[in-house]
Design a protein around this motif. Structure first.
Motif, PDB file in Angstrom:
ATOM      1  N   GLY A  66       0.971  -1.196   0.032  1.00  0.00           N
ATOM      2  CA  GLY A  66       0.028  -0.065  -0.026  1.00  0.00           C
ATOM      3  C   GLY A  66       0.888   1.238  -0.050  1.00  0.00           C
ATOM      4  N   PRO A  67       0.389   2.358  -0.195  1.00  0.00           N
ATOM      5  CA  PRO A  67       1.145   3.541  -0.349  1.00  0.00           C
ATOM      6  C   PRO A  67       1.793   4.114   0.930  1.00  0.00           C
ATOM      7  N   PHE A  68       2.506   5.061   1.086  1.00  0.00           N
ATOM      8  CA  PHE A  68       3.251   5.700   2.156  1.00  0.00           C
ATOM      9  C   PHE A  68       2.093   6.107   3.237  1.00  0.00           C
ATOM     10  N   ALA A  69       1.121   6.773   2.790  1.00  0.00           N
ATOM     11  CA  ALA A  69       0.225   7.261   3.855  1.00  0.00           C
ATOM     12  C   ALA A  69      -0.507   6.315   4.567  1.00  0.00           C
ATOM     13  N   SER A  70      -1.123   5.387   4.206  1.00  0.00           N
ATOM     14  CA  SER A  70      -1.894   4.372   4.627  1.00  0.00           C
ATOM     15  C   SER A  70      -0.902   3.507   5.432  1.00  0.00           C
ATOM     16  N   ALA A  71       0.307   3.040   4.880  1.00  0.00           N
ATOM     17  CA  ALA A  71       1.121   2.299   5.643  1.00  0.00           C
ATOM     18  C   ALA A  71       1.389   2.937   6.885  1.00  0.00           C
ATOM     19  N   LEU A  72       1.764   4.253   6.792  1.00  0.00           N
ATOM     20  CA  LEU A  72       2.103   4.767   7.929  1.00  0.00           C
ATOM     21  C   LEU A  72       0.930   4.852   9.087  1.00  0.00           C
ATOM     22  N   ARG A  73      -0.272   4.974   8.714  1.00  0.00           N
ATOM     23  CA  ARG A  73      -1.485   4.976   9.613  1.00  0.00           C
ATOM     24  C   ARG A  73      -1.515   3.762  10.200  1.00  0.00           C
ATOM     25  N   THR A  74      -1.425   2.708   9.466  1.00  0.00           N
ATOM     26  CA  THR A  74      -1.597   1.242   9.656  1.00  0.00           C
ATOM     27  C   THR A  74      -0.321   0.929  10.744  1.00  0.00           C
ATOM     28  N   LEU A  75       0.756   1.415  10.743  1.00  0.00           N
ATOM     29  CA  LEU A  75       1.931   1.058  11.526  1.00  0.00           C
ATOM     30  C   LEU A  75       2.135   1.793  12.955  1.00  0.00           C
ATOM     31  N   THR A  76       1.241   2.947  12.715  1.00  0.00           N
ATOM     32  CA  THR A  76       1.407   3.660  13.962  1.00  0.00           C
ATOM     33  C   THR A  76       0.214   3.857  14.787  1.00  0.00           C
ATOM     34  N   GLN A  77      -1.157   3.233  14.230  1.00  0.00           N
ATOM     35  CA  GLN A  77      -2.221   3.519  15.143  1.00  0.00           C
ATOM     36  C   GLN A  77      -2.651   2.325  15.746  1.00  0.00           C
ATOM     37  N   GLY A  78      -1.821   1.305  15.917  1.00  0.00           N
ATOM     38  CA  GLY A  78      -2.260  -0.007  16.718  1.00  0.00           C
ATOM     39  C   GLY A  78      -2.174  -1.207  15.917  1.00  0.00           C
ATOM     40  N   GLY A  79      -2.127  -2.133  16.592  1.00  0.00           N
ATOM     41  CA  GLY A  79      -2.362  -3.505  16.231  1.00  0.00           C
ATOM     42  C   GLY A  79      -0.942  -4.099  15.366  1.00  0.00           C
ATOM     43  N   VAL A  80      -0.460  -3.461  14.654  1.00  0.00           N
ATOM     44  CA  VAL A  80       0.713  -3.723  14.186  1.00  0.00           C
ATOM     45  C   VAL A  80       1.836  -2.691  14.011  1.00  0.00           C
ATOM     46  N   SER A  81       3.114  -2.807  13.954  1.00  0.00           N
ATOM     47  CA  SER A  81       4.060  -1.750  13.957  1.00  0.00           C
ATOM     48  C   SER A  81       5.397  -2.635  13.496  1.00  0.00           C
ATOM     49  N   ALA A  82       6.143  -1.541  13.248  1.00  0.00           N
ATOM     50  CA  ALA A  82       7.644  -2.096  12.439  1.00  0.00           C
ATOM     51  C   ALA A  82       8.466  -1.035  13.350  1.00  0.00           C
ATOM     52  N   HIS A  83       9.897  -1.476  12.947  1.00  0.00           N
ATOM     53  CA  HIS A  83      11.034  -0.467  13.487  1.00  0.00           C
ATOM     54  C   HIS A  83      11.206   0.685  12.584  1.00  0.00           C
ATOM     55  N   TYR A  84      10.900   0.385  11.227  1.00  0.00           N
ATOM     56  CA  TYR A  84      11.401   1.338  10.265  1.00  0.00           C
ATOM     57  C   TYR A  84      10.450   1.308   9.259  1.00  0.00           C
TER      58      TYR A  84
ATOM     59  N   TYR B 246       7.061  15.588   1.393  1.00  0.00           N
ATOM     60  CA  TYR B 246       8.742  15.420   1.466  1.00  0.00           C
ATOM     61  C   TYR B 246       9.243  15.232   0.098  1.00  0.00           C
ATOM     62  N   GLU B 247      10.512  16.052   0.316  1.00  0.00           N
ATOM     63  CA  GLU B 247      11.324  16.187  -1.366  1.00  0.00           C
ATOM     64  C   GLU B 247      12.506  15.115  -1.158  1.00  0.00           C
ATOM     65  N   GLU B 248      13.038  14.961   0.081  1.00  0.00           N
ATOM     66  CA  GLU B 248      13.989  14.214  -0.043  1.00  0.00           C
ATOM     67  C   GLU B 248      13.681  12.758   0.738  1.00  0.00           C
ATOM     68  N   LEU B 249      14.246  11.644   0.137  1.00  0.00           N
ATOM     69  CA  LEU B 249      13.927  10.323   0.679  1.00  0.00           C
ATOM     70  C   LEU B 249      14.430  10.226   2.074  1.00  0.00           C
ATOM     71  N   ARG B 250      13.736   9.904   3.230  1.00  0.00           N
ATOM     72  CA  ARG B 250      14.216   9.689   4.509  1.00  0.00           C
ATOM     73  C   ARG B 250      13.385   8.290   5.183  1.00  0.00           C
ATOM     74  N   VAL B 251      13.998   7.991   6.117  1.00  0.00           N
ATOM     75  CA  VAL B 251      13.562   6.599   6.738  1.00  0.00           C
ATOM     76  C   VAL B 251      12.848   7.061   7.966  1.00  0.00           C
ATOM     77  N   PHE B 252      11.681   6.563   8.263  1.00  0.00           N
ATOM     78  CA  PHE B 252      10.861   6.874   9.387  1.00  0.00           C
ATOM     79  C   PHE B 252      10.973   5.879  10.582  1.00  0.00           C
ATOM     80  N   ARG B 253      11.701   6.243  11.673  1.00  0.00           N
ATOM     81  CA  ARG B 253      11.778   5.327  12.790  1.00  0.00           C
ATOM     82  C   ARG B 253      10.682   5.192  13.543  1.00  0.00           C
ATOM     83  N   LEU B 254       9.688   4.042  13.564  1.00  0.00           N
ATOM     84  CA  LEU B 254       8.478   4.119  14.264  1.00  0.00           C
ATOM     85  C   LEU B 254       8.530   3.520  15.733  1.00  0.00           C
TER      86      LEU B 254
END
Length: 255
Positions: A31-49, A64-72
């Protein structure tokens, strides 16, 4: 350059209960970034990055213009990314792994999969990230840099056959077979495949969970092929697949 963004901490994580980090497990988001970020931060599942695709529209729309890594989730905590899983005789792999979710729009349409390629910039950043992780956990062996499918072949396909495992290995990360050893075994197995009971033991030696039936055996073969022989991952055992498996065991398991 590795840019780590900690703006979106996940809700669900807990302590590792004394487990040391021994694995890196790679996933695709499907899935796209926006939905993945919601899924991984709002509960039930998670990941480190979470590693975005720099060309994906929801990432660009987020500004976002540059590529970055999100530590969750901090690496010293247990994230909920692997689920029911098994590798090298261990289960409960969340306790001893770092999970990386990679934005990729893979699709499963009633068993018919589509697997988009991973952009070069995304893979370049992943290599930098894994090197950064290994600097803190040098005990992670090449055979412990894995896909979600490797540790849950009976239910998962990520990161899929388009993921460039060979490129990671060429960058010094993860396992790959020696071509000369593969060719030697393939000449032997082109005459006659080894008995399936021996192939089953070889899969288990490398780290895969035992297959309990024919369907599981074929799903595991498919997963192995997606990782090490992605041009044909129908799950059919053949001389080349056996040769790669035996070459890997010779290189990494001393067998």
């Amino acid at each position: 350059m590795l840019v780590i963004d900690t703006s979106f901490p996940a809700r669900d994580f807990n302590d590792r209960d004394g487990e040391s980090v021994r694995q890196v497990i790679l996933h695709y988001t499907a899935g796209p970034f926006a939905s993945a970020l919601r899924t991984l931060t709002q509960g039930g599942v998670s990941a480190h990055y979470l590693l975005p695709d720099p060309n994906e529209s929801s990432y660009r729309a987020a500004g976002y213009e540059e590529l970055r890594v999100f530590r969750l989730v901090d690496e010293d905590k247990r994230a909920w990314h692997a689920g029911v899983s098994d590798w090298d005789g261990r289960n409960n792999l969340n306790s001893g792994s770092v999970g990386i979710e990679i934005v990729n729009l893979a699709r499963d349409n009633n068993g018919v999969f589509s697997f988009p390629a991973y952009p070069q910039a995304q893979v370049d950043m992943l290599i930098v990230l894994i090197r950064d992780i290994l600097a803190r956990y040098p005990q992670i062996a090449p055979t412990e840099i894995l896909g979600h499918a490797d540790v849950a072949y009976w239910r998962k396909s990520d990161p899929g056959p388009r993921f460039p495992w060979r490129r990671l290995h060429d960058a010094g990360l993860g396992a790959w077979f020696d071509e000369a050893t593969r060719a030697m075994y393939q000449r032997r197995f082109s005459v006659r495949l080894p008995p399936e009971v021996e192939v089953e033991r070889a899969f288990q030696r490398y780290g895969y969970k035992p297959a309990q039936n024919r369907q599981a055996f074929e799903l595991r073969t498919r997963t192995f092929q997606m990782h090490f022989r992605p041009q044909d991952y129908r799950g059919l055992l053949d001389a080349q697949t056996c040769a790669i498996l035996y070459a890997l065991n010779e290189k990494y398991r001393g067998i």
